[in-house]
Design a protein around this motif. Structure first.
Motif, mmCIF file in Angstrom:
data_model
loop_
_atom_site.group_PDB
_atom_site.id
_atom_site.type_symbol
_atom_site.label_atom_id
_atom_site.label_comp_id
_atom_site.label_asym_id
_atom_site.label_seq_id
_atom_site.Cartn_x
_atom_site.Cartn_y
_atom_site.Cartn_z
ATOM 1 N N ILE A 162 0.802 -1.106 0.012
ATOM 2 C CA ILE A 162 -0.077 0.130 0.119
ATOM 3 C C ILE A 162 0.813 1.024 0.041
ATOM 4 C CG2 ILE A 162 -1.830 1.516 1.577
ATOM 5 C CD1 ILE A 162 -2.916 -1.197 0.285
ATOM 6 N N CYS A 163 0.585 2.226 -0.937
ATOM 7 C CA CYS A 163 1.247 3.407 -0.837
ATOM 8 C C CYS A 163 0.416 4.615 -0.395
ATOM 9 C CB CYS A 163 1.810 3.836 -2.187
ATOM 10 S SG CYS A 163 2.375 5.383 -2.530
ATOM 11 N N LEU A 164 0.734 5.440 0.395
ATOM 12 C CA LEU A 164 -0.012 6.707 1.163
ATOM 13 C C LEU A 164 0.622 7.787 0.534
ATOM 14 C CD1 LEU A 164 -0.352 5.486 4.824
ATOM 15 C CD2 LEU A 164 -1.992 5.033 2.806
ATOM 16 N N GLU A 165 -0.236 8.710 -0.025
ATOM 17 C CA GLU A 165 0.348 9.939 -0.365
ATOM 18 C C GLU A 165 -0.736 11.009 -0.063
ATOM 19 O OE1 GLU A 165 0.473 9.432 -4.608
ATOM 20 O OE2 GLU A 165 2.607 8.883 -4.502
ATOM 21 N N GLY A 166 -0.081 12.238 0.363
ATOM 22 C CA GLY A 166 -0.981 13.295 0.618
ATOM 23 C C GLY A 166 -0.471 14.286 1.830
ATOM 24 N N PHE A 167 -1.221 14.967 2.480
ATOM 25 C CA PHE A 167 -0.767 15.648 3.692
ATOM 26 C C PHE A 167 -1.690 15.477 4.716
ATOM 27 C CE2 PHE A 167 -0.698 19.435 6.231
ATOM 28 C CZ PHE A 167 0.600 19.558 6.282
ATOM 29 N N VAL A 168 -0.851 15.244 5.928
ATOM 30 C CA VAL A 168 -1.711 14.736 7.368
ATOM 31 C C VAL A 168 -1.348 15.805 8.326
ATOM 32 C CG1 VAL A 168 0.060 13.090 7.927
ATOM 33 C CG2 VAL A 168 -2.250 13.037 8.739
ATOM 34 N N GLU A 169 -2.267 16.119 8.901
ATOM 35 C CA GLU A 169 -2.038 17.230 10.108
ATOM 36 C C GLU A 169 -2.144 16.462 11.616
ATOM 37 O OE1 GLU A 169 -4.105 20.716 9.716
ATOM 38 O OE2 GLU A 169 -3.604 21.116 7.764
ATOM 39 N N THR A 170 -1.132 16.622 12.411
ATOM 40 C CA THR A 170 -1.195 15.865 13.682
ATOM 41 C C THR A 170 -0.078 16.357 14.647
ATOM 42 O OG1 THR A 170 -1.493 13.682 15.126
ATOM 43 C CG2 THR A 170 0.092 13.876 12.938
ATOM 44 N N CYS A 171 -0.483 16.288 15.787
ATOM 45 C CA CYS A 171 0.569 16.757 16.688
ATOM 46 C C CYS A 171 0.723 15.688 17.662
ATOM 47 C CB CYS A 171 0.033 18.121 17.587
ATOM 48 S SG CYS A 171 0.035 19.618 16.739
ATOM 49 N N ASP A 172 0.312 14.450 17.327
ATOM 50 C CA ASP A 172 0.492 13.306 18.128
ATOM 51 C C ASP A 172 1.625 12.391 17.353
ATOM 52 O OD1 ASP A 172 0.602 10.925 19.528
ATOM 53 O OD2 ASP A 172 -1.684 11.042 19.728
ATOM 54 N N GLN A 173 2.798 12.527 17.809
ATOM 55 C CA GLN A 173 3.903 11.807 17.153
ATOM 56 C C GLN A 173 3.966 10.221 17.420
ATOM 57 O OE1 GLN A 173 7.615 13.777 18.094
ATOM 58 N NE2 GLN A 173 7.035 15.701 17.141
ATOM 59 N N ASP A 174 3.037 9.890 18.163
ATOM 60 C CA ASP A 174 2.980 8.486 18.725
ATOM 61 C C ASP A 174 2.025 7.557 17.675
ATOM 62 O OD1 ASP A 174 4.538 8.682 20.861
ATOM 63 O OD2 ASP A 174 2.712 9.151 22.252
ATOM 64 N N VAL A 175 1.294 8.414 16.635
ATOM 65 C CA VAL A 175 0.358 7.591 15.637
ATOM 66 C C VAL A 175 1.478 7.102 14.546
ATOM 67 C CG1 VAL A 175 -1.233 7.686 14.045
ATOM 68 C CG2 VAL A 175 -1.233 9.104 16.352
ATOM 69 N N ASP A 176 1.506 5.795 14.539
ATOM 70 C CA ASP A 176 2.171 5.159 13.540
ATOM 71 C C ASP A 176 1.224 4.719 12.361
ATOM 72 O OD1 ASP A 176 3.674 3.527 11.576
ATOM 73 O OD2 ASP A 176 4.549 2.151 13.315
ATOM 74 N N ILE A 177 1.217 5.794 11.317
ATOM 75 C CA ILE A 177 0.143 5.415 10.307
ATOM 76 C C ILE A 177 0.269 3.926 9.633
ATOM 77 C CG2 ILE A 177 -0.653 6.415 7.941
ATOM 78 C CD1 ILE A 177 -0.109 9.281 9.202
ATOM 79 N N ALA A 178 1.379 3.780 9.350
ATOM 80 C CA ALA A 178 1.901 2.646 8.820
ATOM 81 C C ALA A 178 1.243 1.355 9.605
ATOM 82 C CB ALA A 178 3.001 2.240 8.471
ATOM 83 N N ALA A 179 1.271 1.237 10.843
ATOM 84 C CA ALA A 179 0.590 0.218 11.779
ATOM 85 C C ALA A 179 -0.886 0.212 11.599
ATOM 86 C CB ALA A 179 1.405 0.578 13.362
ATOM 87 N N VAL A 180 -1.361 1.416 11.557
ATOM 88 C CA VAL A 180 -3.003 1.566 11.400
ATOM 89 C C VAL A 180 -3.268 0.882 10.259
ATOM 90 C CG1 VAL A 180 -4.668 3.054 11.200
ATOM 91 C CG2 VAL A 180 -2.762 3.657 12.801
ATOM 92 N N VAL A 181 -2.535 1.263 9.207
ATOM 93 C CA VAL A 181 -2.984 0.486 7.687
ATOM 94 C C VAL A 181 -2.778 -0.699 8.101
ATOM 95 C CG1 VAL A 181 -2.253 0.233 5.484
ATOM 96 C CG2 VAL A 181 -2.412 2.443 6.478
#
Length: 93
Positions: free
Chosen positions: A39-58
């Motif tokens: 899976i490839c993710l592209e775009g712009f995300v806004e967050t101040c939570d550095q603990d969120v692992d987007i790849a792990a969510v996917v």
């Protein structure tokens, strides 16, 4: 992954809808592509939570697949109603 049962883009739509609903992430642009290598993710995300692992969510959504994270990240500034204190600013005492 789910291709074949419901259509060729089911996985991409599933990942995109889950990411857009994530409470700690705000996307102003999100594109999800699936290729032979994951899976490839592209775009712009806004967050101040550095603990969120987007790849792990996917991976929680679609299983143990490689995730190529090409998202540009920025720190989200809370809206006035999300800020602490009666005037929208944190109190310093």
């Amino acid at each position: 992954m789910t291709e074949g049962r419901s259509g060729p883009h089911t996985t991409e739509m599933l990942v995109q809808s889950h990411l857009l609903e994530h409470p700690k992430l705000r996307f102003s642009d999100l594109r999800v592509h699936r290729g032979p290598n994951g899976i490839c993710l592209e775009g712009f995300v806004e967050t101040c939570d550095q603990d969120v692992d987007i790849a792990a969510v996917v991976r929680e959504i679609v299983g143990a697949v490689p995730v190529l994270n090409r998202l540009h990240c920025g720190c989200r500034i809370p809206a006035p109603h999300e800020r602490k204190g009666p005037t929208g600013a944190e109190r310093i005492e």
